[in-house]
Design a protein around this motif. Sequence first.
Motif, PDB file in Angstrom:
ATOM      1  N   GLY A   1       0.906  -1.053   0.214  1.00  0.00           N
ATOM      2  CA  GLY A   1       0.057   0.072  -0.090  1.00  0.00           C
ATOM      3  C   GLY A   1       1.067   1.200  -0.057  1.00  0.00           C
ATOM      4  N   ASP A   2       2.019   1.280   0.691  1.00  0.00           N
ATOM      5  CA  ASP A   2       2.903   2.525   0.608  1.00  0.00           C
ATOM      6  C   ASP A   2       3.481   2.587  -0.565  1.00  0.00           C
ATOM      7  OD1 ASP A   2       2.688   2.987   4.004  1.00  0.00           O
ATOM      8  OD2 ASP A   2       3.360   0.983   3.936  1.00  0.00           O
ATOM      9  N   PHE A   3       3.974   1.641  -1.166  1.00  0.00           N
ATOM     10  CA  PHE A   3       4.667   1.638  -2.391  1.00  0.00           C
ATOM     11  C   PHE A   3       3.879   2.312  -3.464  1.00  0.00           C
ATOM     12  CE2 PHE A   3       4.851  -0.897  -6.441  1.00  0.00           C
ATOM     13  CZ  PHE A   3       5.647  -0.016  -7.203  1.00  0.00           C
ATOM     14  N   ILE A   4       2.447   1.877  -3.505  1.00  0.00           N
ATOM     15  CA  ILE A   4       1.576   2.145  -4.667  1.00  0.00           C
ATOM     16  C   ILE A   4       1.176   3.513  -4.380  1.00  0.00           C
ATOM     17  CG2 ILE A   4      -0.774   1.679  -5.528  1.00  0.00           C
ATOM     18  CD1 ILE A   4       1.251  -0.238  -6.745  1.00  0.00           C
ATOM     19  N   HIS A   5       1.130   3.815  -2.990  1.00  0.00           N
ATOM     20  CA  HIS A   5       0.746   5.581  -2.652  1.00  0.00           C
ATOM     21  C   HIS A   5       1.545   6.425  -3.437  1.00  0.00           C
ATOM     22  CE1 HIS A   5      -1.612   4.532   0.952  1.00  0.00           C
ATOM     23  NE2 HIS A   5      -2.493   4.521   0.022  1.00  0.00           N
ATOM     24  N   THR A   6       3.142   5.832  -3.480  1.00  0.00           N
ATOM     25  CA  THR A   6       3.991   6.888  -4.006  1.00  0.00           C
ATOM     26  C   THR A   6       4.227   6.786  -5.527  1.00  0.00           C
ATOM     27  OG1 THR A   6       5.807   4.958  -4.350  1.00  0.00           O
ATOM     28  CG2 THR A   6       5.501   6.108  -2.189  1.00  0.00           C
ATOM     29  N   GLN A   7       3.329   5.791  -6.171  1.00  0.00           N
ATOM     30  CA  GLN A   7       3.484   5.634  -7.649  1.00  0.00           C
ATOM     31  C   GLN A   7       2.126   6.553  -8.048  1.00  0.00           C
ATOM     32  OE1 GLN A   7       5.988   3.956  -9.393  1.00  0.00           O
ATOM     33  NE2 GLN A   7       6.501   4.338  -7.159  1.00  0.00           N
ATOM     34  N   LYS A   8       1.372   6.824  -7.214  1.00  0.00           N
ATOM     35  CA  LYS A   8       0.069   7.347  -7.672  1.00  0.00           C
ATOM     36  C   LYS A   8       0.220   8.995  -7.277  1.00  0.00           C
ATOM     37  CE  LYS A   8      -3.098   3.814  -8.129  1.00  0.00           C
ATOM     38  NZ  LYS A   8      -4.309   3.952  -8.918  1.00  0.00           N
ATOM     39  N   ARG A   9      -1.154   9.539  -6.919  1.00  0.00           N
ATOM     40  CA  ARG A   9      -1.073  11.052  -6.831  1.00  0.00           C
ATOM     41  C   ARG A   9      -0.581  11.619  -5.524  1.00  0.00           C
ATOM     42  NH1 ARG A   9      -2.835  13.140 -11.490  1.00  0.00           N
ATOM     43  NH2 ARG A   9      -3.608  11.573 -13.222  1.00  0.00           N
ATOM     44  N   CYS A  10       0.047  12.725  -5.423  1.00  0.00           N
ATOM     45  CA  CYS A  10       0.251  13.323  -4.094  1.00  0.00           C
ATOM     46  C   CYS A  10      -0.969  13.748  -3.421  1.00  0.00           C
ATOM     47  CB  CYS A  10       1.292  14.945  -4.422  1.00  0.00           C
ATOM     48  SG  CYS A  10       1.459  15.740  -3.136  1.00  0.00           S
TER      49      CYS A  10
END
Length: 490
Positions: free
Chosen positions: A143-152
């Motif tokens: 979940g943390d990783f995907i957050h960084t690939q999506k939008r701020c």
Amino acid sequence: MEEKKKKLTTASGIPYSKNEDSMTVGARGPVLLQDFVLHEKMAHFNRERIPERVVHAKGTGAFGTFRVTGNITKYTRAKLFNKIGKECPVFVRFSTVGGEKGSADTERDPRGFAIKFYTEDGNWDLVGNNTPVFFIKDPKKFGDFIHTQKRCPKTNLKDPDMFWDFFSLNPESMHQVMILFSDRGTPHSYRNMNGYGSHTFSMINKNDERIWVKFHVKTEQGIKNFTGPEADKMRGKDPDWAQRDLVNSIEKGDFPKWTLKIQVMTQEQAKKFKWNPFDLTKIWPHKEYPLIEVGELELNKIPENYFRDVEQSAFAPAHVVDGIGYSFDKMLQGRLLSYPDAHRYRLGANYEQIPVNRPLNKVANYQRDGQMRVDDNGGNKPNYFPNSFDNIEADKSYKEPPMQLDSDIADWYDRNENDDDHFTQPGNLFRNVMNENERKNTINNIVSHMKGITCDKREEIIERQLGHFYKADRELAIKVAEGLKFDFKP
Ligand code: NDP
């Protein structure tokens, strides 16, 4: 002869006479509350969207056939592989990972390559990507990783600061980062890329012997990629390029094909392998574990209705059939839970009844009711087990042999040292697999993305990431630092 016209009806089948004008008081309105057809039309429209997939939202799919060409019966008793020439229907969904449903197909991103084999023993889903490895090796980070690939969260923009902050703090991502920033991060089309099961799975033969296995799906169209600038250009010209390419080629009879291959590793070899064979950030070298041909996959039919078959398709790595098993791979273990969980959220507890997800063989169990139960719901048969009335048995011939483990349950902080070798394989890729032009493009792609780091931790993030690049390959780190005009002192 003129075809007899069908009558326009409501969803409950009631024919009605007017589809474009609401019922009003006088010709000019107002509109009457009793115009049920108007309510039905508006209310259904408001409910047309189902939740977008949190990852792999933008995708396309096709039906096809898998045909066995190689004999692997000494490794597996899976019925779909039991005879040369045997065919099995499949559905494949391709996707990008981080973008939304409307995002561009040529984004730099891994590509999803999910295959549903409709076997006589139920559905086997090989839910892979176009890369043999992944950014992380533990599902707790997903979940943390995907957050960084999506939008701020503040700007709602893709954010190179969080993207590189996360990677620089997670050096296990190096291998996948190298592949992502090579031109394989922007495939020319879905037809021109390989698929990989990525995880280590297992196969079980008729003697109950288990072997570890990795799946490879090699394109027969040849690998073809966009360079970074070409992909950027195509993003503006045709954001749906890859979908258009697949639809057009299949519609004109040019059916894309892939060869399914496996690598196998015995339990003894696994104990001696220099890396953890269940680590999703590592490959098994081909020289030590050669590819074995299994069969050919052909895609030959675009679904008649995108929403019905593509949007509602649901794949789960948990769905393996007899003769294929799981492994200790932590990411696989996490995905066993998270995929069906995501489908229950998006599509409901009865998502397996949606036509594209339905197995060919007959389902027999004691699951009943739930939203959108649209089959006979078990009719008048018992909804409990055991019972004295129906004739359903739990067939012991499907029993798996035990997986042996010699370990303690704990939060393992100190992994064995080769688990933390994040650099040898990406270094090999850069030095030994890529040619000079591919190395140059990879460096340029990294530099152009890292230039987007602008936060007040910029120096720290870049320094840390260059340190990882340096451990993989000296030239790589130095060239990236030069491109960024960054004073890097290894
Ligand atoms: P090999 O030379 O036998 O295999 C190299 C593999 O790399 C081929 O499968 C090739 O795919 C693939 N490849 C070529 N260019 C790229 C790229 N830019 N990004 C990703 N993959 C690429 O070597 P090894 O098996 O010893 O592996 C060496 C390195 O190759 C690994 O560290 C890994 O990074 C990469 N690799 C290895 C795979 C494996 O399962 N062993 C699978 C994919 C990549 P193709 O032949 O289809 O062009």
